[in-house]
Design a protein around this motif. Structure first.
Motif, PDB file in Angstrom:
ATOM      1  N   VAL A 164       1.002  -1.470  -0.319  1.00 53.91           N
ATOM      2  CA  VAL A 164      -0.154  -0.292  -0.032  1.00 53.91           C
ATOM      3  C   VAL A 164       0.992   1.582  -0.127  1.00 53.91           C
ATOM      4  CG1 VAL A 164      -1.434   2.183   1.304  1.00 53.91           C
ATOM      5  CG2 VAL A 164      -2.107  -1.313   1.060  1.00 53.91           C
ATOM      6  N   ALA A 165       2.173   1.438   1.313  1.00 51.86           N
ATOM      7  CA  ALA A 165       3.323   2.813   0.745  1.00 51.86           C
ATOM      8  C   ALA A 165       3.960   2.544  -0.766  1.00 51.86           C
ATOM      9  CB  ALA A 165       4.251   2.316   1.818  1.00 51.86           C
ATOM     10  N   ILE A 166       4.237   1.367  -0.908  1.00 50.69           N
ATOM     11  CA  ILE A 166       4.521   1.729  -2.516  1.00 50.69           C
ATOM     12  C   ILE A 166       3.744   2.375  -4.015  1.00 50.69           C
ATOM     13  CG2 ILE A 166       5.435   0.331  -4.240  1.00 50.69           C
ATOM     14  CD1 ILE A 166       6.728  -1.479  -2.147  1.00 50.69           C
ATOM     15  N   VAL A 167       2.848   1.429  -2.969  1.00 46.92           N
ATOM     16  CA  VAL A 167       1.906   2.932  -4.453  1.00 46.92           C
ATOM     17  C   VAL A 167       1.025   4.152  -4.392  1.00 46.92           C
ATOM     18  CG1 VAL A 167      -0.585   2.225  -5.612  1.00 46.92           C
ATOM     19  CG2 VAL A 167       0.494   0.213  -4.947  1.00 46.92           C
ATOM     20  N   PHE A 213       1.458   3.738 -13.542  1.00 48.44           N
ATOM     21  CA  PHE A 213       2.672   2.711 -12.713  1.00 48.44           C
ATOM     22  C   PHE A 213       3.182   2.594 -11.740  1.00 48.44           C
ATOM     23  CE2 PHE A 213       4.500   4.975 -16.844  1.00 48.44           C
ATOM     24  CZ  PHE A 213       5.705   4.610 -17.127  1.00 48.44           C
ATOM     25  N   SER A 214       2.022   2.794 -10.825  1.00 48.02           N
ATOM     26  CA  SER A 214       1.842   2.682 -10.039  1.00 48.02           C
ATOM     27  C   SER A 214       1.356   1.526  -9.266  1.00 48.02           C
ATOM     28  CB  SER A 214       1.303   4.003  -8.397  1.00 48.02           C
ATOM     29  OG  SER A 214       0.218   4.483  -8.673  1.00 48.02           O
ATOM     30  N   ILE A 215      -0.338   1.574 -10.047  1.00 47.02           N
ATOM     31  CA  ILE A 215      -1.479   0.595  -9.366  1.00 47.02           C
ATOM     32  C   ILE A 215      -1.385  -0.729 -10.700  1.00 47.02           C
ATOM     33  CG2 ILE A 215      -3.185   0.131  -9.203  1.00 47.02           C
ATOM     34  CD1 ILE A 215      -4.506   3.227  -9.093  1.00 47.02           C
ATOM     35  N   CYS A 216      -1.598  -0.808 -11.865  1.00 49.52           N
ATOM     36  CA  CYS A 216      -1.787  -2.160 -12.777  1.00 49.52           C
ATOM     37  C   CYS A 216      -1.994  -0.953 -14.006  1.00 49.52           C
ATOM     38  CB  CYS A 216      -2.938  -2.512 -12.256  1.00 49.52           C
ATOM     39  SG  CYS A 216      -4.382  -2.022 -12.264  1.00 49.52           S
ATOM     40  N   GLY A 217      -1.084  -0.794 -14.264  1.00 51.10           N
ATOM     41  CA  GLY A 217      -0.711  -0.017 -15.868  1.00 51.10           C
ATOM     42  C   GLY A 217      -1.767  -0.058 -16.825  1.00 51.10           C
ATOM     43  N   ALA A 218      -2.742  -0.280 -18.341  1.00 47.96           N
ATOM     44  CA  ALA A 218      -2.863   0.180 -18.668  1.00 47.96           C
ATOM     45  C   ALA A 218      -4.425  -0.091 -17.812  1.00 47.96           C
ATOM     46  CB  ALA A 218      -3.204  -1.035 -20.099  1.00 47.96           C
ATOM     47  N   VAL A 272       5.979  -4.011 -11.157  1.00 44.64           N
ATOM     48  CA  VAL A 272       5.875  -3.750 -12.964  1.00 44.64           C
ATOM     49  C   VAL A 272       4.972  -3.121 -12.766  1.00 44.64           C
ATOM     50  CG1 VAL A 272       6.348  -5.560 -14.929  1.00 44.64           C
ATOM     51  CG2 VAL A 272       8.101  -6.112 -13.096  1.00 44.64           C
ATOM     52  N   HIS A 273       3.882  -2.876 -13.968  1.00 43.37           N
ATOM     53  CA  HIS A 273       3.092  -2.649 -13.917  1.00 43.37           C
ATOM     54  C   HIS A 273       1.955  -3.552 -14.297  1.00 43.37           C
ATOM     55  CE1 HIS A 273       6.235   0.551 -14.070  1.00 43.37           C
ATOM     56  NE2 HIS A 273       6.509   0.421 -15.556  1.00 43.37           N
ATOM     57  N   ALA A 326      -5.662  -4.520  -6.404  1.00 39.07           N
ATOM     58  CA  ALA A 326      -7.016  -4.271  -5.254  1.00 39.07           C
ATOM     59  C   ALA A 326      -6.451  -2.916  -4.683  1.00 39.07           C
ATOM     60  CB  ALA A 326      -6.866  -4.720  -4.485  1.00 39.07           C
ATOM     61  N   MET A 327      -5.756  -1.885  -5.037  1.00 43.37           N
ATOM     62  CA  MET A 327      -5.520  -0.002  -4.739  1.00 43.37           C
ATOM     63  C   MET A 327      -6.886   0.371  -5.519  1.00 43.37           C
ATOM     64  SD  MET A 327      -4.336   0.033  -1.623  1.00 43.37           S
ATOM     65  CE  MET A 327      -4.166   1.352  -2.140  1.00 43.37           C
ATOM     66  N   LEU A 328      -6.773  -0.168  -6.739  1.00 45.99           N
ATOM     67  CA  LEU A 328      -7.466   0.544  -8.260  1.00 45.99           C
ATOM     68  C   LEU A 328      -8.498   1.676  -7.889  1.00 45.99           C
ATOM     69  CD1 LEU A 328      -7.395   1.066 -11.208  1.00 45.99           C
ATOM     70  CD2 LEU A 328      -8.904  -0.797 -11.277  1.00 45.99           C
ATOM     71  N   ALA A 329      -9.686   0.631  -6.568  1.00 50.59           N
ATOM     72  CA  ALA A 329     -10.723   1.125  -6.542  1.00 50.59           C
ATOM     73  C   ALA A 329     -10.573   2.526  -5.656  1.00 50.59           C
ATOM     74  CB  ALA A 329     -11.923   0.823  -6.263  1.00 50.59           C
ATOM     75  N   PRO A 330     -10.218   2.247  -4.158  1.00 51.68           N
ATOM     76  CA  PRO A 330      -9.589   3.442  -3.684  1.00 51.68           C
ATOM     77  C   PRO A 330      -8.579   4.268  -3.953  1.00 51.68           C
ATOM     78  CG  PRO A 330      -8.424   1.245  -2.651  1.00 51.68           C
ATOM     79  CD  PRO A 330      -9.165   0.957  -3.737  1.00 51.68           C
ATOM     80  N   MET A 331      -7.497   4.147  -4.944  1.00 52.92           N
ATOM     81  CA  MET A 331      -6.775   5.451  -5.702  1.00 52.92           C
ATOM     82  C   MET A 331      -7.767   6.241  -6.655  1.00 52.92           C
ATOM     83  SD  MET A 331      -3.737   4.722  -3.641  1.00 52.92           S
ATOM     84  CE  MET A 331      -3.224   6.395  -4.921  1.00 52.92           C
ATOM     85  N   VAL A 332      -8.216   5.520  -7.064  1.00 52.57           N
ATOM     86  CA  VAL A 332     -10.432   6.358  -8.320  1.00 52.57           C
ATOM     87  C   VAL A 332     -10.716   7.380  -6.774  1.00 52.57           C
ATOM     88  CG1 VAL A 332     -11.152   5.882  -9.781  1.00 52.57           C
ATOM     89  CG2 VAL A 332      -9.147   4.929  -9.906  1.00 52.57           C
ATOM     90  N   ALA A 333     -10.983   6.431  -6.143  1.00 47.12           N
ATOM     91  CA  ALA A 333     -11.767   7.467  -5.382  1.00 47.12           C
ATOM     92  C   ALA A 333     -11.471   8.853  -4.601  1.00 47.12           C
ATOM     93  CB  ALA A 333     -12.980   6.310  -3.991  1.00 47.12           C
TER      94      ALA A 333
END
Length: 367
Positions: free
Chosen positions: A103-106, A134-139, A196-197, A226-233
């Protein structure tokens, strides 16, 4: 939509969608012949090459609507289907230390890249899209963040190209660095999964070190997913607050200018529709994660979902690749490339530090 309109839409989009489907088939063949090249990476490259070829304007005009549909709608469908790969139970097995470090890296990589992109004055939403990719999951993350910010295709194409470039370089570079850094197979898997992305790039990089590295890499990578949704929010909240502050500043400036009172009153009364903090397809991604976690899905369904996700993402990435002009990227992409390379170096260093901490702590997943 009536039957005539539906038929017209199908005719308008069929050429581009057929082209994207054919390109995906070719990408599958390339990946089969050269396993080190992920299918989705090949789709982006094929899209770029398609645009670089000297087609007649009539050809480009014919395929453009279908490619636009693939680039936007299919990418969002792919994000939803990605959720079926992710079980919260599997993530929990990593332990709190590894989870906290991921989580900290992301978070650190996201805000560092976003800030660096803004400092380098990248256009439009490119700073945020690069940060997400670059931080979560690429495309997939770029597509999700683009949906939240309503980014232009031109803003989306460059981050996609750069994520593809750096992820492809990682496939060759990280295995070469492994013996120099003294990483065993599980540690290498954690490093790959954390840095890696795209998921496909993670698989292509980690499988070189064997099954153990691949298993650890995929679990760590899906934890980043799994960090996709919270980071988008979170990004949605930040963007909404920034929009409110900008609107308040404009309103304050307008109210002090009596000569434009009539025009400004009309503008102020016009409602501005802002994007939702969580776009509908990100909600779909979350729903898919919950279903995968709590519902015993048959293996056949999961295989179909995985193949479907690769298909729609491949067609989407071909469409996005086709929106990239190599000449324009060379002329204007220097600053974006600088941001991408620095961001790539930062997440690689942070991830290596996390591996060292996990090794020192004797984390069971790496022992």
């Amino acid at each position: 939509m009536n039957r005539a309109a539906t038929s017209a839409a199908l005719r308008r989009n069929s050429a581009g969608l057929t082209l994207a489907l054919g390109a995906f088939g070719l990408a599958l063949l390339i990946s089969f012949v050269v396993p080190a090249i992920p299918t989705l990476t090949a789709c982006v490259v094929l899209g770029i090459l398609f645009t670089a070829l000297p087609w007649r304007d009539s050809v480009r005009t014919t395929v453009k609507p279908g490619l636009a549909i693939a680039a936007r709608r299919f990418l969002r469908i792919g994000v939803v289907l990605l959720g079926f790969k992710l079980s919260l139970v599997t993530i929990a097995e990593l332990g709190w230390l590894v989870l906290g470090m991921i989580v900290a890296i992301v978070v650190i990589t996201f805000f560092f890249t976003w800030g660096l992109g803004r400092m380098m004055r990248l256009p439009g939403q490119q700073p945020m899209l690069l940060a997400a990719g670059f931080s979560i999951c690429g495309a997939s993350a770029i597509g999700a963040m683009a949906g939240m910010t309503r980014a232009k295709d031109s803003d989306t194409a460059t981050p996609i190209a750069l994520v593809t470039l750096c992820g492809t370089l990682a496939i060759a570079l990280l295995p070469a660095l492994r013996p120099l850094l003294g990483l065993d197979t599980a540690e290498f898997g954690m490093w790959v999964g954390a840095s890696v992305h795209d998921v496909g790039q993670v698989v292509a990089t980690a499988q070189i070190a064997g099954a153990t590295a691949l298993a650890v890499a995929v679990v760590v990578k899906l934890t980043r997913v799994a960090m996709l949704a919270p980071m988008v929010a979170l990004a949605g909240i930040v963007v909404a607050r920034r929009d409110r502050e900008a609107a308040a500043a404009v309103a304050a400036s307008d109210s002090s200018d009596d000569s434009h009172a009539t025009r400004d009153t009309t503008r102020d009364l016009t409602p501005v529709k802002r994007p939702a903090i969580l776009p509908l397809f990100v909600v779909g991604f979350l729903a898919a994660v919950l279903v995968r976690t709590f519902v015993p899905l048959p293996d056949g369904f999961l295989e179909v979902a995985a193949y479907g996700q690769e298909l729609v993402l491949g067609m989407a990435l071909f469409g996005l690749g086709a929106a990239i002009s190599i000449g324009t990227l060379i002329r204007t992409g220097g600053r974006a490339l600088t941001v991408a390379l620095i961001s790539w170096a930062v997440i690689a260093l942070l991830s290596f530090g996390a591996v060292e901490i996990a090794r020192a702590a004797g984390v069971a997943a790496l022992s």
